[in-house]
Design a protein around this motif. Structure first.
Motif, mmCIF file in Angstrom:
data_model
loop_
_atom_site.group_PDB
_atom_site.id
_atom_site.type_symbol
_atom_site.label_atom_id
_atom_site.label_comp_id
_atom_site.label_asym_id
_atom_site.label_seq_id
_atom_site.Cartn_x
_atom_site.Cartn_y
_atom_site.Cartn_z
ATOM 1 N N ALA A 1 101.746 41.848 51.308
ATOM 2 C CA ALA A 1 100.809 41.423 50.274
ATOM 3 C C ALA A 1 99.422 42.033 50.407
ATOM 4 O O ALA A 1 98.578 41.830 49.549
ATOM 5 C CB ALA A 1 100.708 39.900 50.266
ATOM 6 N N THR A 2 99.144 42.761 51.488
ATOM 7 C CA THR A 2 97.807 43.327 51.676
ATOM 8 C C THR A 2 97.889 44.847 51.771
ATOM 9 O O THR A 2 98.929 45.409 52.105
ATOM 10 C CB THR A 2 97.149 42.775 52.953
ATOM 11 N N SER B 1 116.994 58.695 31.847
ATOM 12 C CA SER B 1 117.409 57.485 32.547
ATOM 13 C C SER B 1 116.453 56.335 32.260
ATOM 14 O O SER B 1 115.230 56.525 32.210
ATOM 15 C CB SER B 1 117.441 57.741 34.061
ATOM 16 N N LEU B 2 117.007 55.150 32.081
ATOM 17 C CA LEU B 2 116.231 53.914 32.107
ATOM 18 C C LEU B 2 116.583 53.178 33.390
ATOM 19 O O LEU B 2 117.736 52.767 33.585
ATOM 20 C CB LEU B 2 116.526 53.030 30.900
ATOM 21 N N ILE B 3 115.601 53.057 34.263
ATOM 22 C CA ILE B 3 115.765 52.411 35.561
ATOM 23 C C ILE B 3 115.064 51.055 35.520
ATOM 24 O O ILE B 3 113.938 50.943 35.026
ATOM 25 C CB ILE B 3 115.156 53.280 36.676
ATOM 26 N N ILE B 4 115.720 50.033 36.040
ATOM 27 C CA ILE B 4 115.118 48.706 36.142
ATOM 28 C C ILE B 4 114.828 48.424 37.626
ATOM 29 O O ILE B 4 115.739 48.132 38.399
ATOM 30 C CB ILE B 4 116.043 47.614 35.561
ATOM 31 N N PRO B 5 113.576 48.541 38.055
ATOM 32 C CA PRO B 5 113.237 48.232 39.449
ATOM 33 C C PRO B 5 113.092 46.716 39.650
ATOM 34 O O PRO B 5 112.509 46.018 38.814
ATOM 35 C CB PRO B 5 111.888 48.932 39.665
ATOM 36 N N LEU B 6 113.601 46.216 40.767
ATOM 37 C CA LEU B 6 113.397 44.826 41.151
ATOM 38 C C LEU B 6 113.117 44.740 42.648
ATOM 39 O O LEU B 6 113.612 43.860 43.346
ATOM 40 C CB LEU B 6 114.587 43.946 40.746
ATOM 41 N N MET C 1 105.084 40.658 45.867
ATOM 42 C CA MET C 1 104.687 39.647 44.888
ATOM 43 C C MET C 1 105.205 38.260 45.208
ATOM 44 O O MET C 1 104.691 37.261 44.699
ATOM 45 C CB MET C 1 105.216 40.036 43.500
ATOM 46 N N GLY C 2 106.260 38.188 46.018
ATOM 47 C CA GLY C 2 106.952 36.921 46.202
ATOM 48 C C GLY C 2 108.046 36.754 45.161
ATOM 49 O O GLY C 2 108.059 37.444 44.133
ATOM 50 N N LEU D 1 111.890 37.177 39.556
ATOM 51 C CA LEU D 1 112.472 37.726 40.778
ATOM 52 C C LEU D 1 113.238 36.690 41.595
ATOM 53 O O LEU D 1 113.925 37.041 42.552
ATOM 54 C CB LEU D 1 111.374 38.349 41.636
ATOM 55 N N GLU D 2 113.106 35.398 41.212
ATOM 56 C CA GLU D 2 113.888 34.374 41.905
ATOM 57 C C GLU D 2 115.388 34.599 41.718
ATOM 58 O O GLU D 2 116.188 34.136 42.528
ATOM 59 C CB GLU D 2 113.543 32.971 41.357
#
Length: 265
Positions: free
Chosen positions: A97-98, A33-38, A44-45, A50-51
């Motif tokens: 973020a922390t 499998s090739l998985i694309i995580p987003l 990260m914001g 990611l916009e």
């Protein structure tokens, strides 16, 4: 390839449901499998690509990826871009973020209502909260398996674990993930054949490499070709895919590296 690289190797009382859903994530031709995580934006914001989550999903479709990983609130982005061709993995744990340790953010029941093919939880082996995170994921896996939903466990070996165990930490982390309920393991591995072989031999469920080797000067496609030849079950590539100057072409090249002669054209 050996059985460890193929989907659906775990025996389960809900094996029928698990098998059906796992087939949505892995190529029937290669068992990889090739998985694309987003799922990165809460940490990260919304930047670096990611916009535009819908554009990432569309690039995954056009680039012949097998699945995407996102958060339940973003499921609406799957509409209208041909995403019915993709498996859907919903990330249920996270952090802001922390810190490094995750908490449970969404429930398995909610993920099921959003038509998840699998759910994901993450922990860092060697962090101060790794035991609590392992407990969270173990309970998530119990609930998911009772509903026939596969579980992808993301695990990273922290410097603390590597300092204590050396390169054995990678296989140890993978084995923890399997023992707490992973049907698929996502982890970052160095470009070291001995480490990869140890991880593959220490587990009986597919391992997908996350992001490629830590050294970004390494040719990612070549690394993936070598890794799958050793029994790795695929890759989960996020930033190095959707932040590329040509995401569709980049994803298509990664898919070819993962699937070889069986890649779509």
């Amino acid at each position: 390839m050996n059985d460890r690289g193929r989907a659906g190797s775990r025996e389960s009382s809900s094996f029928g449901g698990l098998e059906i859903r796992l087939r949505r994530l892995f190529s029937p031709d290669t068992g990889r499998s090739l998985i694309i995580p987003l799922d990165h934006a809460i940490t990260m914001g919304p930047s670096g690509g990611l916009e535009r989550p819908r554009s990432i999903i569309e690039a995954a479709v056009l680039g012949n990826a097998d699945a995407v990983m996102l958060r339940p609130g973003m499921v609406g982005c799957l509409s209208g871009v041909g995403a019915e061709k993709l498996g859907v993995i919903l990330a249920l744990t996270g952090r802001l973020a922390t810190g490094v340790d995750h908490v449970l953010l969404n429930s398995v029941e909610y993920a099921a209502s959003q038509a998840a093919d699998a759910v994901c939880g993450e922990f860092k082996f060697g962090s101060s909260g790794d035991l609590e995170n392992a407990r969270i994921i173990a309970q998530l896996a119990e609930r998911a398996h009772m509903m026939g939903i596969p579980v992808l466990v993301t695990v990273y070996s922290r410097p603390e674990a590597l300092d204590r165990l050396g390169s054995d930490a990678y296989a140890h982390a993978c084995r923890i993930a399997e023992e707490i309920g992973a049907d698929v393991i996502k982890t970052s591995l160095p470009d070291d054949p001995a480490v990869i072989a140890q991880c593959v031999e220490s587990t009986s469920v597919p391992i997908v490499v996350a992001g490629g080797p830590p050294d970004t000067s390494t040719d990612l496609e070549e690394f993936l070709r070598r890794a799958v030849n050793q029994g790795i079950g695929g890759a989960a590539i996020g930033r190095r895919a959707w932040a590329a100057s040509k995401p569709v072409e980049t994803i298509r090249g990664l898919a070819a590296a993962v699937h070889g002669e069986h890649a779509h054209v």
